[in-house]
Design a protein around this motif. Structure first.
Motif: not given
Length: 224
Positions: A50-51, A53, A112, A136, A141-142
């Protein structure tokens, strides 16, 4: 008549070429525990692919100080140090890159992870094996968005319908599938990628360069 684009191979990084997932888990857990909170196995598994962030926001909400960018930078630096000390290649990964490079197959990295770690891996990889790096740092948008793979497809100049993406997370598989690539999924820690796959494997050691070349030659060439 316009010549068809070549077929190529795009690789995810963490959990696909290198076993850096334990480093990420250790970094996240240390950030949590050093600030009086916890980071569970379930938390870590939910963050895979997942990203960055996303997990940084969870840690921030649990009381880890600093901006989201600072939390990410701390973890990235930890993982970078581990990679510099010992690049944790997964079984068969280095050999597969070596043989694909020798065969002249266009290859790239799509991750990512941060650019610094993507470059560390590329420097440790066989010479000339990874011709394109998309991290990234290069996208808005990753993964699971298809932008990372679409960016790599354009930079490498390959036909996605004839090409392969190696992935180990549902997020990455969704990104690759959304970009029109054939997904070869490493199911070492995720059983169901959530999208159609062309092949399921346990590790890169189960794949030979001949396997890859045969698959790349199977699909008909598309003319742009």
């Amino acid at each position: 008549m316009t010549l068809p684009l070549p077929a190529g191979v795009l690789f995810d990084m963490d959990g696909t070429l290198v076993d850096t997932e334990p480093h990420w888990q250790a970094a996240q857990k240390a950030l949590a525990e050093n600030n009086g909170t916890e980071w569970t196995q379930a938390d870590f598994e939910a963050s895979i692919g997942r990203p960055m962030e996303r997990w940084a926001q969870i840690l921030s909400a649990r009381g880890v100080p600093g901006s989201i960018e600072q939390i990410i930078d701390h973890a990235v630096s930890f993982v970078s140090e581990m990679m510099r000390a010992d690049m944790p290649w997964l079984p068969g990964a280095y050999e597969l890159l070596t043989r694909l490079a020798a065969a002249g197959v266009p290859c790239g990295l799509v991750t990512n992870n941060a650019g610094v770690n993507a470059r560390l891996l590329a420097e440790a990889a066989p010479a000339g094996s990874l011709q394109v790096l998309v991290s990234a740092d290069d996208v808005t948008s990753p993964k699971p968005h298809p932008e990372p793979y679409l960016t790599a497809i354009t930079r490498l100049g390959i036909d996605p319908a004839r090409s392969i993406a190696f992935e180990d997370s549902s997020s990455g598989a969704m990104s690759a599938h959304g970009a029109g690539l054939n997904v070869w999924f490493i199911n070492s820690h995720t059983a169901d990628p959530g999208v159609p796959t062309s092949r399921m494997i346990g590790s890169p050691a189960e794949v030979t360069a001949d396997d890859v070349r045969a698959a790349l030659n199977e699909a008909p060439a598309h003319h742009p």
